[in-house]
Design a protein around this motif. Structure first.
Motif, PDB file in Angstrom:
ATOM      1  N   SER A 276      37.133  35.687  46.599  1.00 37.15           N
ATOM      2  CA  SER A 276      38.083  34.876  47.364  1.00 37.15           C
ATOM      3  C   SER A 276      39.446  34.822  46.673  1.00 37.15           C
ATOM      4  N   GLU A 277      39.447  34.746  45.352  1.00 40.25           N
ATOM      5  CA  GLU A 277      40.710  34.746  44.609  1.00 40.25           C
ATOM      6  C   GLU A 277      41.419  36.093  44.745  1.00 40.25           C
ATOM      7  N   LEU A 278      40.666  37.184  44.682  1.00 43.20           N
ATOM      8  CA  LEU A 278      41.236  38.521  44.879  1.00 43.20           C
ATOM      9  C   LEU A 278      41.912  38.613  46.240  1.00 43.20           C
ATOM     10  N   LYS A 279      41.202  38.213  47.288  1.00 40.20           N
ATOM     11  CA  LYS A 279      41.755  38.305  48.640  1.00 40.20           C
ATOM     12  C   LYS A 279      43.018  37.474  48.789  1.00 40.20           C
ATOM     13  N   SER A 280      43.036  36.316  48.189  1.00 38.08           N
ATOM     14  CA  SER A 280      44.212  35.463  48.240  1.00 38.08           C
ATOM     15  C   SER A 280      45.409  36.133  47.561  1.00 38.08           C
ATOM     16  N   LYS A 281      45.192  36.738  46.414  1.00 39.15           N
ATOM     17  CA  LYS A 281      46.281  37.367  45.669  1.00 39.15           C
ATOM     18  C   LYS A 281      46.764  38.655  46.332  1.00 39.15           C
ATOM     19  N   LEU A 282      45.885  39.332  47.070  1.00 39.13           N
ATOM     20  CA  LEU A 282      46.292  40.569  47.738  1.00 39.13           C
ATOM     21  C   LEU A 282      47.263  40.299  48.881  1.00 39.13           C
ATOM     22  N   ARG A 283      47.287  39.078  49.382  1.00 42.68           N
ATOM     23  CA  ARG A 283      48.244  38.736  50.440  1.00 42.68           C
ATOM     24  C   ARG A 283      49.676  38.801  49.922  1.00 42.68           C
ATOM     25  N   ASP A 284      49.847  38.544  48.622  1.00 45.45           N
ATOM     26  CA  ASP A 284      51.186  38.523  48.023  1.00 45.45           C
ATOM     27  C   ASP A 284      51.693  39.916  47.660  1.00 45.45           C
ATOM     28  N   SER A 285      50.833  40.729  47.050  1.00 44.83           N
ATOM     29  CA  SER A 285      51.251  42.071  46.645  1.00 44.83           C
ATOM     30  C   SER A 285      50.034  42.928  46.327  1.00 44.83           C
ATOM     31  N   LEU A 286      50.236  44.240  46.454  1.00 45.53           N
ATOM     32  CA  LEU A 286      49.171  45.191  46.154  1.00 45.53           C
ATOM     33  C   LEU A 286      49.389  45.789  44.767  1.00 45.53           C
ATOM     34  N   PRO A 287      48.306  46.000  44.028  1.00 42.68           N
ATOM     35  CA  PRO A 287      48.430  46.611  42.706  1.00 42.68           C
ATOM     36  C   PRO A 287      48.487  48.133  42.800  1.00 42.68           C
ATOM     37  N   ASP A 288      48.667  48.770  41.653  1.00 43.88           N
ATOM     38  CA  ASP A 288      48.619  50.228  41.566  1.00 43.88           C
ATOM     39  C   ASP A 288      47.211  50.717  41.257  1.00 43.88           C
ATOM     40  N   LEU A 289      46.322  49.801  40.834  1.00 37.18           N
ATOM     41  CA  LEU A 289      44.946  50.159  40.491  1.00 37.18           C
ATOM     42  C   LEU A 289      44.105  48.886  40.445  1.00 37.18           C
ATOM     43  N   PHE A 290      42.838  49.022  40.834  1.00 37.04           N
ATOM     44  CA  PHE A 290      41.878  47.909  40.759  1.00 37.04           C
ATOM     45  C   PHE A 290      40.823  48.224  39.704  1.00 37.04           C
ATOM     46  N   VAL A 291      40.438  47.213  38.938  1.00 34.63           N
ATOM     47  CA  VAL A 291      39.261  47.266  38.070  1.00 34.63           C
ATOM     48  C   VAL A 291      38.360  46.142  38.565  1.00 34.63           C
ATOM     49  N   ILE A 292      37.163  46.518  39.041  1.00 30.32           N
ATOM     50  CA  ILE A 292      36.307  45.549  39.725  1.00 30.32           C
ATOM     51  C   ILE A 292      34.913  45.522  39.113  1.00 30.32           C
ATOM     52  N   ASP A 293      34.470  44.322  38.742  1.00 27.26           N
ATOM     53  CA  ASP A 293      33.107  44.105  38.271  1.00 27.26           C
ATOM     54  C   ASP A 293      32.177  44.126  39.484  1.00 27.26           C
ATOM     55  N   VAL A 294      30.922  44.466  39.276  1.00 24.76           N
ATOM     56  CA  VAL A 294      29.961  44.515  40.380  1.00 24.76           C
ATOM     57  C   VAL A 294      29.364  43.138  40.666  1.00 24.76           C
ATOM     58  N   MET A 295      28.847  42.483  39.653  1.00 25.87           N
ATOM     59  CA  MET A 295      28.184  41.195  39.841  1.00 25.87           C
ATOM     60  C   MET A 295      29.205  40.069  39.810  1.00 25.87           C
ATOM     61  N   LEU A 296      29.451  39.469  40.979  1.00 20.70           N
ATOM     62  CA  LEU A 296      30.452  38.415  41.109  1.00 20.70           C
ATOM     63  C   LEU A 296      29.831  37.177  41.727  1.00 20.70           C
ATOM     64  N   PRO A 297      30.396  36.001  41.488  1.00 21.83           N
ATOM     65  CA  PRO A 297      29.790  34.766  41.992  1.00 21.83           C
ATOM     66  C   PRO A 297      29.786  34.653  43.519  1.00 21.83           C
ATOM     67  N   ASP A 298      30.731  35.303  44.170  1.00 22.82           N
ATOM     68  CA  ASP A 298      30.827  35.172  45.628  1.00 22.82           C
ATOM     69  C   ASP A 298      30.875  36.510  46.349  1.00 22.82           C
ATOM     70  N   GLY A 299      30.324  37.542  45.720  1.00 20.33           N
ATOM     71  CA  GLY A 299      30.317  38.851  46.372  1.00 20.33           C
ATOM     72  C   GLY A 299      29.816  39.929  45.440  1.00 20.33           C
ATOM     73  N   ASN A 300      29.986  41.147  45.897  1.00 20.35           N
ATOM     74  CA  ASN A 300      29.503  42.310  45.179  1.00 20.35           C
ATOM     75  C   ASN A 300      30.655  43.303  45.061  1.00 20.35           C
ATOM     76  N   GLY A 301      30.931  43.764  43.846  1.00 25.39           N
ATOM     77  CA  GLY A 301      32.029  44.690  43.621  1.00 25.39           C
ATOM     78  C   GLY A 301      31.901  46.004  44.355  1.00 25.39           C
ATOM     79  N   ILE A 302      30.674  46.450  44.590  1.00 22.55           N
ATOM     80  CA  ILE A 302      30.467  47.692  45.347  1.00 22.55           C
ATOM     81  C   ILE A 302      30.964  47.498  46.783  1.00 22.55           C
TER      82      ILE A 302
END
Length: 123
Positions: free
Chosen positions: A36-62
């Motif tokens: 949810s925090e990722l989605k909120s921040k993506l509204r402001d700007s897009l990065p040049d690269l993502f580093v994403i963990d798989v096991m997350l409290p509110d979703g799955n990185g895959i």
């Protein structure tokens, strides 16, 4: 121009290590500890690269990687998936992740992989 990397990692210690490492390399960082925090921040700007963990409290990185690679606005952005689960490597390739980092990870290897993907993207 400074490259921005968005790191989605719920473990505060790992997030801190990656932040310290990449800021030392001159990158600008966006940090999130949940989907949810990722989605909120993506509204402001897009990065040049993502580093994403798989096991997350509110979703799955895959699944997040799959969503990013399916979206016309983010499909061009490289995604590195990180996990301690060996099964995640195969799953990450199925959703078109650009790279996979196994936890625990080597700090120099993380920097090299990120640099290589960002060089490929700008070439």
């Amino acid at each position: 121009m400074t490259k921005r990397i968005h790191v989605l990692e719920d473990d505060g210690d790992i997030r801190y290590i990656i932040e310290y490492l990449l800021k030392d390399e001159g990158y600008e960082l966006q940090l999130s500890s949940s989907v949810s925090e990722l989605k909120s921040k993506l509204r402001d700007s897009l990065p040049d690269l993502f580093v994403i963990d798989v096991m997350l409290p509110d979703g799955n990185g895959i699944e997040i990687c799959d969503d990013l690679k399916s979206d016309m606005f983010t499909r061009h952005i490289p995604v590195i998936v990180m996990s301690a689960n060996p099964r995640s490597k195969q799953m990450s390739s199925q959703v078109c992740a650009d790279d996979y980092i196994s936890k625990p990870f080597d700090l120099d290897d993380v920097v090299n992989r990120i640099n290589n993907l960002l060089v490929k993207r700008t070439a």
